[in-house]
Design a protein around this motif. Structure first.
Motif, PDB file in Angstrom:
ATOM      1  N   GLU A  97       0.898  -1.129   0.344  1.00 12.61           N
ATOM      2  CA  GLU A  97       0.188   0.227   0.111  1.00 12.61           C
ATOM      3  C   GLU A  97       0.798   1.079  -0.222  1.00 12.61           C
ATOM      4  O   GLU A  97       0.271   2.459  -0.584  1.00 12.61           O
ATOM      5  CB  GLU A  97      -1.263   0.023   0.650  1.00 12.61           C
ATOM      6  N   ARG A  98       1.851   1.275   0.657  1.00  8.06           N
ATOM      7  CA  ARG A  98       2.718   2.745   0.847  1.00  8.06           C
ATOM      8  C   ARG A  98       3.047   2.336  -0.662  1.00  8.06           C
ATOM      9  O   ARG A  98       3.955   4.000  -0.889  1.00  8.06           O
ATOM     10  CB  ARG A  98       3.951   1.693   1.618  1.00  8.06           C
ATOM     11  N   ASP A  99       3.501   1.812  -1.659  1.00  5.95           N
ATOM     12  CA  ASP A  99       3.844   1.213  -2.764  1.00  5.95           C
ATOM     13  C   ASP A  99       2.760   2.467  -3.864  1.00  5.95           C
ATOM     14  O   ASP A  99       3.355   1.964  -4.809  1.00  5.95           O
ATOM     15  CB  ASP A  99       5.050   0.435  -3.058  1.00  5.95           C
ATOM     16  N   GLY A 100       2.123   1.832  -3.314  1.00  2.57           N
ATOM     17  CA  GLY A 100       0.883   2.138  -4.010  1.00  2.57           C
ATOM     18  C   GLY A 100       0.800   0.911  -5.156  1.00  2.57           C
ATOM     19  O   GLY A 100      -0.567   1.475  -5.944  1.00  2.57           O
ATOM     20  N   LEU A 101       0.887   0.235  -4.335  1.00  4.48           N
ATOM     21  CA  LEU A 101       0.443  -1.188  -5.845  1.00  4.48           C
ATOM     22  C   LEU A 101      -0.671  -2.283  -4.714  1.00  4.48           C
ATOM     23  O   LEU A 101      -1.359  -2.712  -6.310  1.00  4.48           O
ATOM     24  CB  LEU A 101       1.427  -2.444  -5.107  1.00  4.48           C
ATOM     25  N   VAL A 102      -1.363  -1.716  -4.022  1.00  2.00           N
ATOM     26  CA  VAL A 102      -2.725  -1.819  -3.523  1.00  2.00           C
ATOM     27  C   VAL A 102      -3.010  -1.249  -2.666  1.00  2.00           C
ATOM     28  O   VAL A 102      -2.562  -0.131  -2.435  1.00  2.00           O
ATOM     29  CB  VAL A 102      -2.751  -3.327  -2.532  1.00  2.00           C
ATOM     30  N   GLU A 103      -4.787  -1.649  -2.502  1.00  2.86           N
ATOM     31  CA  GLU A 103      -5.471  -0.080  -1.618  1.00  2.86           C
ATOM     32  C   GLU A 103      -6.112  -0.913  -1.025  1.00  2.86           C
ATOM     33  O   GLU A 103      -6.482  -1.855  -1.258  1.00  2.86           O
ATOM     34  CB  GLU A 103      -6.349   0.396  -2.035  1.00  2.86           C
ATOM     35  N   ARG A 104      -6.513  -0.439   0.261  1.00  2.00           N
ATOM     36  CA  ARG A 104      -7.422  -1.317   1.143  1.00  2.00           C
ATOM     37  C   ARG A 104      -8.587  -0.598   0.895  1.00  2.00           C
ATOM     38  O   ARG A 104      -9.338   1.121   0.977  1.00  2.00           O
ATOM     39  CB  ARG A 104      -6.532  -0.525   2.737  1.00  2.00           C
ATOM     40  N   VAL A 105      -9.903  -0.957   0.949  1.00  2.00           N
ATOM     41  CA  VAL A 105     -11.049  -0.377   0.284  1.00  2.00           C
ATOM     42  C   VAL A 105     -12.461  -1.114   1.067  1.00  2.00           C
ATOM     43  O   VAL A 105     -12.362  -2.411   1.782  1.00  2.00           O
ATOM     44  CB  VAL A 105     -11.641  -0.836  -1.317  1.00  2.00           C
ATOM     45  N   PRO A 106     -13.043  -0.611   1.705  1.00  2.00           N
ATOM     46  CA  PRO A 106     -14.418  -1.308   2.709  1.00  2.00           C
ATOM     47  C   PRO A 106     -15.660  -2.336   1.838  1.00  2.00           C
ATOM     48  O   PRO A 106     -14.942  -1.799   0.565  1.00  2.00           O
ATOM     49  CB  PRO A 106     -15.430   0.243   2.523  1.00  2.00           C
ATOM     50  N   ASP A 107     -14.910  -3.175   2.759  1.00  2.00           N
ATOM     51  CA  ASP A 107     -16.085  -4.429   1.589  1.00  2.00           C
ATOM     52  C   ASP A 107     -17.652  -3.956   2.147  1.00  2.00           C
ATOM     53  O   ASP A 107     -18.361  -3.637   3.100  1.00  2.00           O
ATOM     54  CB  ASP A 107     -15.661  -5.707   3.188  1.00  2.00           C
ATOM     55  N   PRO A 108     -17.770  -4.217   0.256  1.00  3.52           N
ATOM     56  CA  PRO A 108     -19.312  -3.563  -0.097  1.00  3.52           C
ATOM     57  C   PRO A 108     -20.580  -4.183   1.141  1.00  3.52           C
ATOM     58  O   PRO A 108     -21.306  -3.797   1.853  1.00  3.52           O
ATOM     59  CB  PRO A 108     -19.601  -4.308  -1.021  1.00  3.52           C
ATOM     60  N   GLU A 109     -20.057  -5.898   1.935  1.00  2.09           N
ATOM     61  CA  GLU A 109     -21.637  -6.379   2.499  1.00  2.09           C
ATOM     62  C   GLU A 109     -21.139  -5.516   3.762  1.00  2.09           C
ATOM     63  O   GLU A 109     -21.528  -6.276   4.494  1.00  2.09           O
ATOM     64  CB  GLU A 109     -20.836  -7.680   2.426  1.00  2.09           C
ATOM     65  N   ASP A 110     -19.501  -5.370   4.082  1.00  2.90           N
ATOM     66  CA  ASP A 110     -19.746  -5.317   5.783  1.00  2.90           C
ATOM     67  C   ASP A 110     -18.200  -4.047   5.860  1.00  2.90           C
ATOM     68  O   ASP A 110     -17.750  -4.445   5.433  1.00  2.90           O
ATOM     69  CB  ASP A 110     -20.128  -6.083   6.503  1.00  2.90           C
ATOM     70  N   ARG A 111     -19.297  -2.590   6.246  1.00  2.00           N
ATOM     71  CA  ARG A 111     -18.309  -1.906   5.986  1.00  2.00           C
ATOM     72  C   ARG A 111     -17.063  -1.426   6.936  1.00  2.00           C
ATOM     73  O   ARG A 111     -16.229  -0.916   7.290  1.00  2.00           O
ATOM     74  CB  ARG A 111     -19.162  -0.124   6.034  1.00  2.00           C
ATOM     75  N   ARG A 112     -17.367  -2.654   8.205  1.00  2.00           N
ATOM     76  CA  ARG A 112     -16.040  -2.816   9.435  1.00  2.00           C
ATOM     77  C   ARG A 112     -14.854  -3.441   8.461  1.00  2.00           C
ATOM     78  O   ARG A 112     -14.232  -3.748   9.606  1.00  2.00           O
ATOM     79  CB  ARG A 112     -17.173  -3.708  10.474  1.00  2.00           C
ATOM     80  N   ARG A 113     -14.841  -4.329   7.736  1.00  2.00           N
ATOM     81  CA  ARG A 113     -14.686  -4.970   7.093  1.00  2.00           C
ATOM     82  C   ARG A 113     -13.478  -4.468   5.871  1.00  2.00           C
ATOM     83  O   ARG A 113     -14.067  -3.339   5.525  1.00  2.00           O
ATOM     84  CB  ARG A 113     -14.531  -6.389   6.458  1.00  2.00           C
ATOM     85  N   LEU A 114     -12.535  -4.509   5.895  1.00  2.00           N
ATOM     86  CA  LEU A 114     -11.399  -4.369   4.620  1.00  2.00           C
ATOM     87  C   LEU A 114     -11.540  -5.066   3.286  1.00  2.00           C
ATOM     88  O   LEU A 114     -11.195  -6.240   4.478  1.00  2.00           O
ATOM     89  CB  LEU A 114     -10.458  -3.120   4.966  1.00  2.00           C
ATOM     90  N   ALA A 115     -11.181  -4.974   2.457  1.00  2.00           N
ATOM     91  CA  ALA A 115     -10.445  -5.469   1.073  1.00  2.00           C
ATOM     92  C   ALA A 115      -9.710  -5.516   1.342  1.00  2.00           C
ATOM     93  O   ALA A 115      -9.205  -3.857   0.576  1.00  2.00           O
ATOM     94  CB  ALA A 115     -12.016  -6.107  -0.077  1.00  2.00           C
ATOM     95  N   ILE A 116      -8.443  -5.727  -0.030  1.00  2.00           N
ATOM     96  CA  ILE A 116      -7.065  -5.414  -0.337  1.00  2.00           C
ATOM     97  C   ILE A 116      -7.532  -5.587  -1.868  1.00  2.00           C
ATOM     98  O   ILE A 116      -7.864  -6.149  -2.318  1.00  2.00           O
ATOM     99  CB  ILE A 116      -5.843  -5.686   0.400  1.00  2.00           C
ATOM    100  N   GLN A 117      -7.173  -4.354  -2.777  1.00  2.00           N
ATOM    101  CA  GLN A 117      -7.467  -4.344  -3.880  1.00  2.00           C
ATOM    102  C   GLN A 117      -6.042  -3.649  -4.860  1.00  2.00           C
ATOM    103  O   GLN A 117      -5.645  -3.076  -4.206  1.00  2.00           O
ATOM    104  CB  GLN A 117      -8.588  -3.070  -4.408  1.00  2.00           C
ATOM    105  N   LEU A 118      -5.794  -4.743  -5.950  1.00  2.00           N
ATOM    106  CA  LEU A 118      -5.292  -4.997  -6.714  1.00  2.00           C
ATOM    107  C   LEU A 118      -5.170  -2.877  -7.580  1.00  2.00           C
ATOM    108  O   LEU A 118      -6.142  -3.089  -8.373  1.00  2.00           O
ATOM    109  CB  LEU A 118      -4.670  -5.853  -7.539  1.00  2.00           C
ATOM    110  N   THR A 119      -4.524  -1.980  -7.486  1.00  2.00           N
ATOM    111  CA  THR A 119      -3.691  -1.112  -8.348  1.00  2.00           C
ATOM    112  C   THR A 119      -3.977  -0.783  -9.223  1.00  2.00           C
ATOM    113  O   THR A 119      -3.197  -2.025 -10.058  1.00  2.00           O
ATOM    114  CB  THR A 119      -3.294   0.245  -7.448  1.00  2.00           C
ATOM    115  N   ALA A 120      -4.166   0.060 -10.445  1.00  2.00           N
ATOM    116  CA  ALA A 120      -3.612   0.003 -11.202  1.00  2.00           C
ATOM    117  C   ALA A 120      -1.876  -0.025 -11.544  1.00  2.00           C
ATOM    118  O   ALA A 120      -1.484  -0.593 -12.224  1.00  2.00           O
ATOM    119  CB  ALA A 120      -3.602   1.653 -12.235  1.00  2.00           C
TER     120      ALA A 120
END
Length: 170
Positions: A97-120
């Motif tokens: 995440e620090r290098d901008g390669l992934v980002e933490r995004v809110p889980d659409p089903e449970d906003r208390r949880r985070l998902a990890i997403q591959l960035t561009a």
């Protein structure tokens, strides 16, 4: 990781067999060659990935994310698939995440949880690394025919199935 560079000679193994008669020399030699090959391959992969400012753990996380249809996964799922603790996965994600390669995004089903997403940028990093990686793996495996590769995988599967016997409690 310790890298065994000096495999034992038959004379050295004979010395061990005299002291430990249950030793199966061919099993030990085969195991040591497998261990050395695995270690050599791991070191070589590390050296290759370092040329791209990556480490194996971080690279595998990027690959695991790319394998997902949405390029997104829960940190716990990534940890399970990578065979590491959740704490280790958190450290890997923090660096990515620090290098901008992934980002933490809110889980659409449970906003208390985070998902990890591959960035561009993460996808671009994989696009930079993977073609040459595949070329190098093809070159590495070129001495083996297709049928030898299939047999090799079958043999490795047999060894892997018994791996727990090495760590089983006494």
């Amino acid at each position: 990781m310790l890298q065994l560079r000096d495999l034992p000679t038959p004379a050295i193994l004979d010395k061990f067999v005299q002291r430990y008669p249950d030793a199966d020399v061919t099993a030990v030699v085969t195991f040591l060659h497998l261990l050395r090959a695995g270690t050599d391959l791991s070191f070589a992969l590390d050296a290759y990935l370092q040329q791209h400012a990556l480490l194996q753990g971080r690279w595998w996380v990027l690959i695991l994310l790319m394998r997902e249809s949405s390029n997104t996964a829960a940190p716990s799922v990534l940890a399970d698939k990578a065979g590491v603790s959740r704490a280790t996965m958190t450290g890997l994600i923090d660096g990515l995440e620090r290098d901008g390669l992934v980002e933490r995004v809110p889980d659409p089903e449970d906003r208390r949880r985070l998902a990890i997403q591959l960035t561009a940028a993460g996808q671009a990093k994989l696009d930079e690394v993977m073609p040459d990686y595949y070329r190098r793996v093809r070159q590495l495996m070129q001495p083996l025919s297709e049928s030898e590769r299939k047999v090799f995988i079958e043999l490795l599967d047999k060894i892997q199935a018994g791996a727990s016997s090495l760590s089983a409690p006494l």
